[in-house]
Design an enzyme around this catalytic site. Structure first.
Site: not given
Ligand code: NAD
Length: 289
Positions: A54, A98, A121
């Site tokens: 990422k 995460q 997200d």
């Protein structure tokens, strides 16, 4: 029939190129790069690889990537206070925590603490509500967004199509159903308690498999010509002891019947990070407006 292969690597590269071009223009005009912070708690090896990927791709499109790696001993209160500081930071447009988090931290509490407008997200209840109500400010979960782009690359007008989503998770199945419904599909969501799965799947002009069971969907479950988006990522070990990735669809038999299909790897997977960058750009643009 041999299905067309939908190339997710290529589609993701095109998407990133478009994002990079727009970022360059916006940075030239506004003098500030979009900022994405990724918080990783602990040493999960797979998470470390995702976070590194990422960060690399964030830098490559001209955004500011901040990696915040915390020890596994980090308390929930410490993590919440860090999230809160990024919520207030004007240089940060996207905050990603995460998953999975260590078991002493309540993931739902942490995800809810992220400011909805920085929730790249798309897991916050506010963004879930915005998605289902058609609010353009919705930050949509990345994997379903990427799946829609791949689907539209072979079927631009989805109106009236019968779509079957296998799996009902908050991360993939449910947001996927919302996106298909918004695109005027008739949508069925089937899951582990559904009866006679093959006959339900056979109704689909579009089949989205998001289960996590290697090679579960067989070619003879499909309507001829169906478009198959295989979200599943399953790690298998071959007889020779080598690691192999496979999807939820039995590629060999499905490609004999489907009209188009995403491979695993190289299908939906590469789209997920590209869509994360797209969400960060959207969040940045909304902050400028
Ligand atoms: P999950 O475990 O949260 O949900 C799986 C869903 O499948 C559940 O809703 C369950 O009801 C359903 N299910 C389980 N067994 C079933 C069966 N026998 N028949 C029908 N339905 C069944 O998983 P998830 O997070 O939604 O992920 C699904 C898959 O997608 C996994 O393989 C995951 O690794 C993969 N995934 C890929 C990406 C990507 O970037 N490509 C991102 C997220 C998830």
């Amino acid at each position: 029939m041999t299905a067309k292969t939908i190339d997710g690597k290529l589609a993701a590269e095109k998407l990133r190129q478009g994002i990079a071009a727009e970022v360059a223009q916006l940075v030239a005009k506004n003098g500030r790069k979009p900022g994405l912070v990724v918080i990783l708690v602990g040493d999960d090896p797979a998470s470390k690889v995702y976070v590194a990927n990422k960060a690399k791709q964030t830098d490559e499109v001209g955004m500011n990537s901040i990696e915040n790696r915390l020890p596994v001993t980090t308390s929930e209160a410490e993590l919440l206070s860090l999230v809160e500081s990024y919520n207030r930071d004007p240089m940060i447009d996207g905050i990603l925590v995460q998953l999975p988090l260590p078991s002493h931290i309540d993931s739902a509490k942490v995800l809810t603490a992220i400011a909805p407008d920085k929730d790249v997200d798309g897991f916050h209840a506010v963004n879930v509500g915005r998605l289902w109500t058609g609010d353009p400010r919705a930050l949509v979960p990345c994997t379903p967004s990427g799946s829609m782009i791949l689907l539209r690359s072979v079927l631009p007008d989805l109106s009236g199509a019968e779509a079957v989503v296998i799996g009902r998770s908050n991360i993939v199945g449910k947001p996927m159903a919302a996106l298909l419904l918004a695109a005027n599909c008739s949508v069925s969501v089937v899951h582990s308690r559904s009866q006679n799965l093959p006959s339900l799947v056979k109704r689909g002009d579009i089949v989205i498999a998001a289960v996590g069971k290697a090679d579960m969907v067989k070619g003879d479950w499909l309507k001829p010509g169906a478009i198959v988006i295989d979200v599943g990522i399953n790690r298998l070990v071959t007889a020779e002891g080598k690691a192999r990735l496979t999807g939820d669809c039995d590629y060999e038999s499905c490609q004999q019947v489907a009209g188009a299909i995403t491979p695993v790897p190289g299908g939906v997977g590469p789209m997920t990070i590209a869509c994360l960058l797209q969400n960060t750009l959207l969040s940045y643009r909304m902050r400028l407006a």
